[in-house]
Design a protein around this motif. Structure first.
Motif, PDB file in Angstrom:
ATOM      1  N   VAL A  28       0.855  -1.192   0.000  1.00 20.29           N
ATOM      2  CA  VAL A  28       0.000   0.000   0.000  1.00 20.29           C
ATOM      3  C   VAL A  28       0.891   1.243   0.000  1.00 20.29           C
ATOM      4  O   VAL A  28       1.789   1.364   0.840  1.00 20.29           O
ATOM      5  CB  VAL A  28      -0.933   0.016   1.230  1.00 20.29           C
ATOM      6  N   MET A  29       0.649   2.152  -0.929  1.00 22.58           N
ATOM      7  CA  MET A  29       1.429   3.386  -0.997  1.00 22.58           C
ATOM      8  C   MET A  29       0.962   4.320   0.111  1.00 22.58           C
ATOM      9  O   MET A  29      -0.098   4.947   0.039  1.00 22.58           O
ATOM     10  CB  MET A  29       1.231   4.058  -2.366  1.00 22.58           C
ATOM     11  N   LYS A  30       1.747   4.371   1.185  1.00 21.80           N
ATOM     12  CA  LYS A  30       1.367   5.183   2.333  1.00 21.80           C
ATOM     13  C   LYS A  30       2.606   5.702   3.040  1.00 21.80           C
ATOM     14  O   LYS A  30       3.380   4.926   3.618  1.00 21.80           O
ATOM     15  CB  LYS A  30       0.503   4.367   3.305  1.00 21.80           C
ATOM     16  N   GLY A  31       2.820   6.992   2.999  1.00 22.56           N
ATOM     17  CA  GLY A  31       3.876   7.627   3.769  1.00 22.56           C
ATOM     18  C   GLY A  31       5.263   7.453   3.185  1.00 22.56           C
ATOM     19  O   GLY A  31       5.470   6.862   2.131  1.00 22.56           O
ATOM     20  N   ASN A  32       6.235   7.963   3.926  1.00 20.88           N
ATOM     21  CA  ASN A  32       7.608   7.974   3.444  1.00 20.88           C
ATOM     22  C   ASN A  32       8.232   6.584   3.404  1.00 20.88           C
ATOM     23  O   ASN A  32       9.197   6.364   2.670  1.00 20.88           O
ATOM     24  CB  ASN A  32       8.469   8.902   4.311  1.00 20.88           C
ATOM     25  N   LYS A  33       7.728   5.635   4.187  1.00 18.07           N
ATOM     26  CA  LYS A  33       8.281   4.289   4.109  1.00 18.07           C
ATOM     27  C   LYS A  33       7.981   3.662   2.757  1.00 18.07           C
ATOM     28  O   LYS A  33       8.819   2.968   2.179  1.00 18.07           O
ATOM     29  CB  LYS A  33       7.739   3.412   5.238  1.00 18.07           C
ATOM     30  N   LEU A  63      11.936   3.893  -3.922  1.00 15.75           N
ATOM     31  CA  LEU A  63      13.294   4.331  -4.266  1.00 15.75           C
ATOM     32  C   LEU A  63      14.274   3.153  -4.274  1.00 15.75           C
ATOM     33  O   LEU A  63      15.167   3.084  -5.126  1.00 15.75           O
ATOM     34  CB  LEU A  63      13.761   5.408  -3.281  1.00 15.75           C
ATOM     35  N   LEU A  64      14.102   2.223  -3.343  1.00 15.95           N
ATOM     36  CA  LEU A  64      14.964   1.041  -3.335  1.00 15.95           C
ATOM     37  C   LEU A  64      14.709   0.166  -4.555  1.00 15.95           C
ATOM     38  O   LEU A  64      15.644  -0.424  -5.117  1.00 15.95           O
ATOM     39  CB  LEU A  64      14.748   0.249  -2.052  1.00 15.95           C
ATOM     40  N   PHE A  65      13.457   0.082  -4.974  1.00 14.58           N
ATOM     41  CA  PHE A  65      13.177  -0.633  -6.223  1.00 14.58           C
ATOM     42  C   PHE A  65      13.840   0.074  -7.409  1.00 14.58           C
ATOM     43  O   PHE A  65      14.298  -0.581  -8.355  1.00 14.58           O
ATOM     44  CB  PHE A  65      11.672  -0.749  -6.442  1.00 14.58           C
ATOM     45  N   ALA A  66      13.887   1.401  -7.353  1.00 12.38           N
ATOM     46  CA  ALA A  66      14.590   2.139  -8.408  1.00 12.38           C
ATOM     47  C   ALA A  66      16.077   1.812  -8.411  1.00 12.38           C
ATOM     48  O   ALA A  66      16.709   1.707  -9.466  1.00 12.38           O
ATOM     49  CB  ALA A  66      14.372   3.642  -8.227  1.00 12.38           C
ATOM     50  N   VAL A  67      16.666   1.648  -7.219  1.00  9.38           N
ATOM     51  CA  VAL A  67      18.074   1.250  -7.135  1.00  9.38           C
ATOM     52  C   VAL A  67      18.268  -0.130  -7.762  1.00  9.38           C
ATOM     53  O   VAL A  67      19.225  -0.351  -8.529  1.00  9.38           O
ATOM     54  CB  VAL A  67      18.550   1.250  -5.667  1.00  9.38           C
ATOM     55  N   ILE A  68      17.374  -1.080  -7.464  1.00  8.99           N
ATOM     56  CA  ILE A  68      17.462  -2.412  -8.057  1.00  8.99           C
ATOM     57  C   ILE A  68      17.323  -2.323  -9.571  1.00  8.99           C
ATOM     58  O   ILE A  68      18.081  -2.950 -10.329  1.00  8.99           O
ATOM     59  CB  ILE A  68      16.380  -3.339  -7.478  1.00  8.99           C
ATOM     60  N   GLY A  69      16.354  -1.553 -10.038  1.00  9.46           N
ATOM     61  CA  GLY A  69      16.136  -1.433 -11.476  1.00  9.46           C
ATOM     62  C   GLY A  69      17.315  -0.830 -12.204  1.00  9.46           C
ATOM     63  O   GLY A  69      17.719  -1.310 -13.278  1.00  9.46           O
ATOM     64  N   SER A  70      17.897   0.218 -11.636  1.00 13.08           N
ATOM     65  CA  SER A  70      19.055   0.846 -12.278  1.00 13.08           C
ATOM     66  C   SER A  70      20.273  -0.069 -12.203  1.00 13.08           C
ATOM     67  O   SER A  70      21.083  -0.122 -13.141  1.00 13.08           O
ATOM     68  CB  SER A  70      19.352   2.190 -11.616  1.00 13.08           C
ATOM     69  N   SER A  71      20.419  -0.816 -11.105  1.00 11.44           N
ATOM     70  CA  SER A  71      21.536  -1.760 -10.986  1.00 11.44           C
ATOM     71  C   SER A  71      21.425  -2.852 -12.053  1.00 11.44           C
ATOM     72  O   SER A  71      22.432  -3.239 -12.671  1.00 11.44           O
ATOM     73  CB  SER A  71      21.552  -2.392  -9.597  1.00 11.44           C
ATOM     74  N   ALA A  90       7.761  -0.911 -13.565  1.00 13.54           N
ATOM     75  CA  ALA A  90       6.325  -1.167 -13.413  1.00 13.54           C
ATOM     76  C   ALA A  90       5.891  -1.022 -11.960  1.00 13.54           C
ATOM     77  O   ALA A  90       4.811  -0.476 -11.668  1.00 13.54           O
ATOM     78  CB  ALA A  90       5.995  -2.562 -13.933  1.00 13.54           C
ATOM     79  N   ILE A  91       6.726  -1.476 -11.037  1.00 17.72           N
ATOM     80  CA  ILE A  91       6.383  -1.379  -9.617  1.00 17.72           C
ATOM     81  C   ILE A  91       6.265   0.073  -9.189  1.00 17.72           C
ATOM     82  O   ILE A  91       5.304   0.462  -8.507  1.00 17.72           O
ATOM     83  CB  ILE A  91       7.426  -2.125  -8.764  1.00 17.72           C
ATOM     84  N   VAL A  92       7.243   0.923  -9.564  1.00 21.81           N
ATOM     85  CA  VAL A  92       7.201   2.323  -9.131  1.00 21.81           C
ATOM     86  C   VAL A  92       6.223   3.145  -9.954  1.00 21.81           C
ATOM     87  O   VAL A  92       6.008   4.331  -9.668  1.00 21.81           O
ATOM     88  CB  VAL A  92       8.613   2.956  -9.173  1.00 21.81           C
ATOM     89  N   THR A  93       5.627   2.528 -10.976  1.00 26.25           N
ATOM     90  CA  THR A  93       4.618   3.213 -11.781  1.00 26.25           C
ATOM     91  C   THR A  93       3.213   2.828 -11.381  1.00 26.25           C
ATOM     92  O   THR A  93       2.317   3.669 -11.347  1.00 26.25           O
ATOM     93  CB  THR A  93       4.829   2.894 -13.279  1.00 26.25           C
ATOM     94  N   VAL A  94       3.022   1.550 -11.044  1.00 24.83           N
ATOM     95  CA  VAL A  94       1.674   1.032 -10.808  1.00 24.83           C
ATOM     96  C   VAL A  94       1.457   0.650  -9.343  1.00 24.83           C
ATOM     97  O   VAL A  94       0.526   1.122  -8.687  1.00 24.83           O
ATOM     98  CB  VAL A  94       1.401  -0.188 -11.715  1.00 24.83           C
ATOM     99  N   THR A  95       2.326  -0.215  -8.805  1.00 23.57           N
ATOM    100  CA  THR A  95       2.111  -0.739  -7.458  1.00 23.57           C
ATOM    101  C   THR A  95       2.412   0.295  -6.381  1.00 23.57           C
ATOM    102  O   THR A  95       1.618   0.493  -5.450  1.00 23.57           O
ATOM    103  CB  THR A  95       2.993  -1.981  -7.219  1.00 23.57           C
ATOM    104  N   LEU A  96       3.575   0.941  -6.489  1.00 18.79           N
ATOM    105  CA  LEU A  96       3.957   2.022  -5.571  1.00 18.79           C
ATOM    106  C   LEU A  96       4.212   3.275  -6.398  1.00 18.79           C
ATOM    107  O   LEU A  96       5.358   3.709  -6.557  1.00 18.79           O
ATOM    108  CB  LEU A  96       5.215   1.632  -4.782  1.00 18.79           C
ATOM    109  N   ASN A 106       5.195   6.536  -7.731  1.00 15.00           N
ATOM    110  CA  ASN A 106       5.966   7.618  -7.130  1.00 15.00           C
ATOM    111  C   ASN A 106       6.790   8.288  -8.207  1.00 15.00           C
ATOM    112  O   ASN A 106       7.669   7.664  -8.811  1.00 15.00           O
ATOM    113  CB  ASN A 106       6.864   7.064  -6.020  1.00 15.00           C
ATOM    114  N   ARG A 107       6.504   9.561  -8.449  1.00 12.81           N
ATOM    115  CA  ARG A 107       7.199  10.278  -9.524  1.00 12.81           C
ATOM    116  C   ARG A 107       8.692  10.380  -9.261  1.00 12.81           C
ATOM    117  O   ARG A 107       9.508  10.262 -10.181  1.00 12.81           O
ATOM    118  CB  ARG A 107       6.602  11.679  -9.679  1.00 12.81           C
TER     119      ARG A 107
END
Length: 431
Positions: free
Chosen positions: A158-163, A169-177, A208-214, A216-217
């Motif tokens: 659930v997309m809720k708060g800074n956590k 953001l950690l998924f973005a790190v995995i994706g870029s890695s 896809a995760i940072v676009t749909v599931t969580l 976050n621009r």
């Protein structure tokens, strides 16, 4: 080993005595990596266990030598020293103690990464990879068969708060890695798609995760920026190849990401929010809030540019200056401006120097290890500019920890991602 080469009984006993404690450090580092997607309390527990392990494991001379040989120690020390100067000279506020705690946490978190050995760092990153794999499984199960919303994985589902922002953001790190890994294997004519294909598939899944599931621009923009930065890092000396790579990357990003209706809606909404804020509107819109926060926080910094308004000053100043509708916010969503307001321009410049030093270190190492560190630090930089990636422990005990672990491996010889150590766990980091 000959008799002349054999270690003395005293050395053998010393090694035998320190081995379990050394494994305690590895286990604590692994644990912290494993809990970065989980509630912030578990991150604090893992950090405390790692500190305890370091204090009891011995080897202080080796850790001191790592600290003394790392150029990042200077901005970290400058940060800690300047915070103490501001604490002594500037007025105190109701949240001064809380601000001092977070300043100390930032310095300690970054310092811990410098003290670890290469093997301990790799263990921590193994934990991160295991945590990411577990989080993906939770997302798949949660959106197919369904899972109870337990606290341990609530913010992944659930997309809720800074956590949740931290998790994205950690998924973005995995994706870029994964993209870095795939790009590196494009030059391997024999096994090109054996490695590159799955790596790019992981990048697409993370996008896809940072676009749909969580959604976050910040995470999506950071992921795209990191992939383009990886191309620049890899082909900086081959301009024609770089130009082609950037063009292909732009077309792929436009086709796979920008065409998604949810992405278009997010960015269109952001533009409308900025336009409304500039016209004087006040609302809970993400970029409306940031517009007013940034404007008022810059004003705070300009009111006391030399040493700031004091630790813990941002919240009462925001209550005094900000719109009443946005009264409840406690952070300006930009750590550079937060430090500038509380500790003056010197505090802001010290944080800038930390990132500049880190990016230069990663840029100078031209192989995949340097590239991985470069993209991780860029993602952290983006998050620090538009969120509270340092100040808020929900992000600050995970994303900076992982990014600086990436950076710590830059100083290791060879390719530590695939070469330390050679046991069965080594396969995790070989692809």
């Amino acid at each position: 080993m000959t008799r002349a080469q054999a270690p003395s009984p005293d050395i053998e006993r010393a090694l035998a005595a320190t081995a379990p404690r050394a494994r305690f450090v590895q286990a604590a580092a692994l644990l912290w990596g494993c809990v970065v997607f989980m509630p912030v309390g578990l991150n604090y527990v893992a950090a405390g266990l790692l500190i305890l392990a370091l204090l009891t494991a011995g080897g202080f001379r080796e850790r001191a030598a790592r600290w003394q040989g790392d150029p990042l120690r200077w901005p970290i020390l400058a940060f800690a020293a300047w915070v103490l100067v501001v604490l002594a000279l500037r007025p105190h506020h109701p949240e001064t103690g809380l601000s001092l705690w977070h300043d100390a946490r930032i310095a300690v978190t970054l310092s811990l990464t410098l003290l670890l050995s290469v093997e301990e760092t790799v263990w921590a990153l193994r934990g991160f990879l295991l945590a990411a794999a577990f989080a993906v499984v939770v997302i798949v199960l949660g959106h197919t068969v369904g899972l109870p919303l337990l606290p341990i994985w609530h913010n992944v589902l659930v997309m809720k708060g800074n956590k949740s922002i931290n998790d994205a953001l950690l998924f973005a790190v995995i994706g870029s890695s994964a993209a870095v890994w795939g790009l590196a294997h494009l030059n391997d004519t024999r096994d090109r798609w054996h490695w590159a294909g799955p790596a790019f598939a992981v990048t697409v899944v993370m996008a896809a995760i940072v676009t749909v599931t969580l959604p976050n621009r910040t995470s999506l923009l950071a992921l795209l920026l990191a992939v383009f930065a990886a191309c620049v890092h890899q082909w900086r000396g081959r301009l024609r190849v770089l130009a082609v790579a950037l063009c292909v990357g732009a077309m792929v990003a436009a086709g796979l990401v920008w065409q998604a209706p949810s992405v278009q809606e997010k960015f269109t909404l952001g533009i409308h929010e900025l336009e409304a804020a500039q016209a004087g509107a006040v609302s809970e819109g993400s970029w409306v809030v940031r517009f007013h926060m940034y404007r008022e926080t810059i004003g705070m910094m300009l009111d006391a540019p030399l040493a700031g308004l004091g630790l813990g000053s941002w919240t009462p100043e925001w209550h005094r200056r900000g719109p009443k509708l946005l009264y409840d916010y406690s952070m300006p969503h930009n750590d550079f401006l937060w430090l500038g307001a509380e500790t003056g321009v010197p505090g802001l410049l010290i944080l800038v120097s930390l990132f500049v030093t880190a990016l230069v270190i990663a840029w100078r190492r031209r192989d995949i290890t340097g590239r991985l560190a470069f993209v991780a630090m860029l993602i952290l930089l983006v998050a620090t500019c538009v969120n509270s990636a340092m100040r808020d422990a929900a992000i600050g005990l995970s994303l900076p920890w992982i990014a600086f672990l990436y950076l710590h491996l830059v100083r290791a010889p060879g390719n530590p991602w695939v070469g330390v150590p050679p046991g069965k766990w080594g396969a995790l980091l070989r692809g």
